[in-house]
Motif scaffolding. Sequence first.
Motif, PDB file in Angstrom:
ATOM      1  N   LEU A 250      19.287  25.945  47.450  1.00  0.00           N
ATOM      2  CA  LEU A 250      18.960  27.069  48.327  1.00  0.00           C
ATOM      3  C   LEU A 250      19.039  26.602  49.771  1.00  0.00           C
ATOM      4  N   LEU A 251      19.950  27.185  50.516  1.00  0.00           N
ATOM      5  CA  LEU A 251      20.135  26.815  51.918  1.00  0.00           C
ATOM      6  C   LEU A 251      19.283  27.649  52.858  1.00  0.00           C
ATOM      7  N   GLY A 252      18.935  28.840  52.435  1.00  0.00           N
ATOM      8  CA  GLY A 252      18.121  29.701  53.275  1.00  0.00           C
ATOM      9  C   GLY A 252      17.894  31.033  52.612  1.00  0.00           C
ATOM     10  N   ASP A 253      16.885  31.760  53.093  1.00  0.00           N
ATOM     11  CA  ASP A 253      16.612  33.094  52.575  1.00  0.00           C
ATOM     12  C   ASP A 253      16.048  33.950  53.699  1.00  0.00           C
ATOM     13  N   CYS A 254      16.131  35.258  53.486  1.00  0.00           N
ATOM     14  CA  CYS A 254      15.660  36.197  54.503  1.00  0.00           C
ATOM     15  C   CYS A 254      15.117  37.432  53.807  1.00  0.00           C
ATOM     16  N   VAL A 265      22.978  30.239  49.107  1.00  0.00           N
ATOM     17  CA  VAL A 265      22.998  29.135  48.146  1.00  0.00           C
ATOM     18  C   VAL A 265      24.269  28.328  48.345  1.00  0.00           C
ATOM     19  N   GLY A 266      24.127  27.020  48.289  1.00  0.00           N
ATOM     20  CA  GLY A 266      25.267  26.119  48.338  1.00  0.00           C
ATOM     21  C   GLY A 266      25.345  25.295  47.066  1.00  0.00           C
ATOM     22  N   ILE A 267      26.536  24.960  46.642  1.00  0.00           N
ATOM     23  CA  ILE A 267      26.746  24.144  45.442  1.00  0.00           C
ATOM     24  C   ILE A 267      27.341  22.816  45.869  1.00  0.00           C
ATOM     25  N   TYR A 268      26.676  21.738  45.444  1.00  0.00           N
ATOM     26  CA  TYR A 268      27.079  20.387  45.820  1.00  0.00           C
ATOM     27  C   TYR A 268      27.497  19.615  44.576  1.00  0.00           C
ATOM     28  N   SER A 269      28.351  18.646  44.798  1.00  0.00           N
ATOM     29  CA  SER A 269      28.763  17.713  43.753  1.00  0.00           C
ATOM     30  C   SER A 269      28.993  16.366  44.417  1.00  0.00           C
ATOM     31  N   ASN A 270      28.205  15.353  43.963  1.00  0.00           N
ATOM     32  CA  ASN A 270      28.271  14.037  44.604  1.00  0.00           C
ATOM     33  C   ASN A 270      28.041  14.138  46.104  1.00  0.00           C
ATOM     34  N   ARG A 271      27.050  14.959  46.459  1.00  0.00           N
ATOM     35  CA  ARG A 271      26.642  15.148  47.853  1.00  0.00           C
ATOM     36  C   ARG A 271      27.725  15.793  48.703  1.00  0.00           C
ATOM     37  N   GLN A 272      28.708  16.411  48.075  1.00  0.00           N
ATOM     38  CA  GLN A 272      29.772  17.106  48.791  1.00  0.00           C
ATOM     39  C   GLN A 272      29.631  18.606  48.549  1.00  0.00           C
ATOM     40  N   LEU A 273      29.670  19.374  49.635  1.00  0.00           N
ATOM     41  CA  LEU A 273      29.549  20.826  49.519  1.00  0.00           C
ATOM     42  C   LEU A 273      30.852  21.405  48.984  1.00  0.00           C
ATOM     43  N   GLY A 277      27.487  30.790  49.020  1.00  0.00           N
ATOM     44  CA  GLY A 277      27.557  32.232  48.865  1.00  0.00           C
ATOM     45  C   GLY A 277      26.216  32.890  49.137  1.00  0.00           C
ATOM     46  N   PHE A 278      26.277  34.223  49.301  1.00  0.00           N
ATOM     47  CA  PHE A 278      25.096  35.029  49.584  1.00  0.00           C
ATOM     48  C   PHE A 278      24.881  36.023  48.441  1.00  0.00           C
ATOM     49  N   ALA A 285      23.550  34.909  44.317  1.00  0.00           N
ATOM     50  CA  ALA A 285      24.039  33.991  45.340  1.00  0.00           C
ATOM     51  C   ALA A 285      24.642  32.745  44.716  1.00  0.00           C
ATOM     52  N   THR A 286      24.066  32.279  43.610  1.00  0.00           N
ATOM     53  CA  THR A 286      24.599  31.095  42.929  1.00  0.00           C
ATOM     54  C   THR A 286      25.971  31.383  42.331  1.00  0.00           C
ATOM     55  N   GLU A 287      26.135  32.549  41.703  1.00  0.00           N
ATOM     56  CA  GLU A 287      27.436  32.915  41.141  1.00  0.00           C
ATOM     57  C   GLU A 287      28.491  33.078  42.235  1.00  0.00           C
ATOM     58  N   THR A 288      28.066  33.659  43.365  1.00  0.00           N
ATOM     59  CA  THR A 288      29.006  33.808  44.481  1.00  0.00           C
ATOM     60  C   THR A 288      29.425  32.447  45.022  1.00  0.00           C
ATOM     61  N   ALA A 289      28.474  31.543  45.116  1.00  0.00           N
ATOM     62  CA  ALA A 289      28.801  30.193  45.578  1.00  0.00           C
ATOM     63  C   ALA A 289      29.706  29.480  44.586  1.00  0.00           C
ATOM     64  N   ALA A 290      29.486  29.698  43.283  1.00  0.00           N
ATOM     65  CA  ALA A 290      30.340  29.078  42.270  1.00  0.00           C
ATOM     66  C   ALA A 290      31.773  29.600  42.374  1.00  0.00           C
ATOM     67  N   ILE A 291      31.922  30.901  42.611  1.00  0.00           N
ATOM     68  CA  ILE A 291      33.265  31.471  42.781  1.00  0.00           C
ATOM     69  C   ILE A 291      33.930  30.894  44.019  1.00  0.00           C
ATOM     70  N   ASP A 292      33.164  30.734  45.095  1.00  0.00           N
ATOM     71  CA  ASP A 292      33.714  30.148  46.314  1.00  0.00           C
ATOM     72  C   ASP A 292      34.153  28.703  46.061  1.00  0.00           C
ATOM     73  N   ALA A 293      33.375  27.974  45.285  1.00  0.00           N
ATOM     74  CA  ALA A 293      33.752  26.598  44.953  1.00  0.00           C
ATOM     75  C   ALA A 293      35.021  26.557  44.100  1.00  0.00           C
ATOM     76  N   LEU A 294      35.124  27.487  43.153  1.00  0.00           N
ATOM     77  CA  LEU A 294      36.331  27.548  42.325  1.00  0.00           C
ATOM     78  C   LEU A 294      37.560  27.894  43.160  1.00  0.00           C
ATOM     79  N   GLN A 295      37.390  28.772  44.129  1.00  0.00           N
ATOM     80  CA  GLN A 295      38.513  29.084  45.014  1.00  0.00           C
ATOM     81  C   GLN A 295      38.982  27.841  45.756  1.00  0.00           C
ATOM     82  N   THR A 296      38.036  27.002  46.168  1.00  0.00           N
ATOM     83  CA  THR A 296      38.407  25.771  46.868  1.00  0.00           C
ATOM     84  C   THR A 296      39.127  24.797  45.932  1.00  0.00           C
ATOM     85  N   LEU A 297      38.593  24.640  44.737  1.00  0.00           N
ATOM     86  CA  LEU A 297      39.197  23.698  43.791  1.00  0.00           C
ATOM     87  C   LEU A 297      40.547  24.184  43.282  1.00  0.00           C
TER      88      LEU A 297
END
Length: 322
Positions: A250-254, A265-273, A277-278, A285-297
């Motif tokens: 959890l990076l932040g909330d409002c 929410v941010g997803i890290y692996s080996n201390r790498q972001l 996602g929001f 937010a976790t699912e959105t962050a996972a999709i963003d990570a998959l887009q990167t990979l």
Amino acid sequence: MSLIRGFAVAITMAKPMNRTGTVQTCRHIKRWVSPTLRELAHRVQKQGPQKPEPRAGFIEWNYRSELFAFGKRLNEEFQLPLLQTAFTERTYAHQEQERQRKLGIAESDLHTADNVELAAKGAHIAKAYIEAYVQHSLPKVPAIGQKAITSYLLSTETLAHVSTHLGTKDLIFASEYPPSNETLANTLNAVIGALADSSGVERAFLFVRDFICTQLNQKDLLDIWTPEQPLQLLGEVCAQRKLGDPEPRLLGDCGKNTVLSAFHVGIYSNRQLLGKGFGEDVKTATETAAIDALQTLFDLHDNRRPFDFGIQLETKHVRLEA
């Protein structure tokens, strides 16, 4: 509305001309023009909209010239008999044979070729090339994603869209008009098959690349393929690439206790972001962050390198088994 338009043209042509040959503008419109136009509009509205009619019913229609022009517009060389067969649906061929039978034509002469075989061949060629093109252009995407993108390009809606904009609607011999999406898609496959028989498989491959694969241009690939369980898929990908287990943080909330709550929410692996996602709750937010990570990979972000639509895949890279 065509009656009104023609009537207006007749009025314009009826304007007096001076000695120089130019049309004199009338200062006043005759009092009978307005009620006549209203009556014509009332009759058109009463009859309802005019049904679309095929251009083949026009007096100046020349089907052979239209077939020739179709190939020249696409810069392709077709054998006209094959191209005409590609535009002939089986239902129309059966109707034509029945009509000829009623006219007393001998059974031995009752033969109207249809596009079933050409459509099957064209569909096989299109599927083989698109699979190879997607695999070459998106090597980091898993097989399930490549299959989804291939299915999108080969869908009836996509093929019908391409077929319509190539101008096949008025050239198709079918039992219905306007032709359905299934008929348009089947005709496009038949045209690909006719091109392969006329100019070779290589030209058919380039045709598929130029007119079907280009439908991916400026397309958000997430609209085509969105992983159903992104966090689970991310874990599998990280394990395959030996990146370590993904860790949501959890990076932040409002406004967490309000209806306008937002979580970052941010997803890290080996201390790498890997992605962030929001969402209105932590799970979203976790699912959105996972999709963003998959887009990167998978290299699916909007700022990715554009598709290369000028590439020429070698025949050996295209699996064209029977």
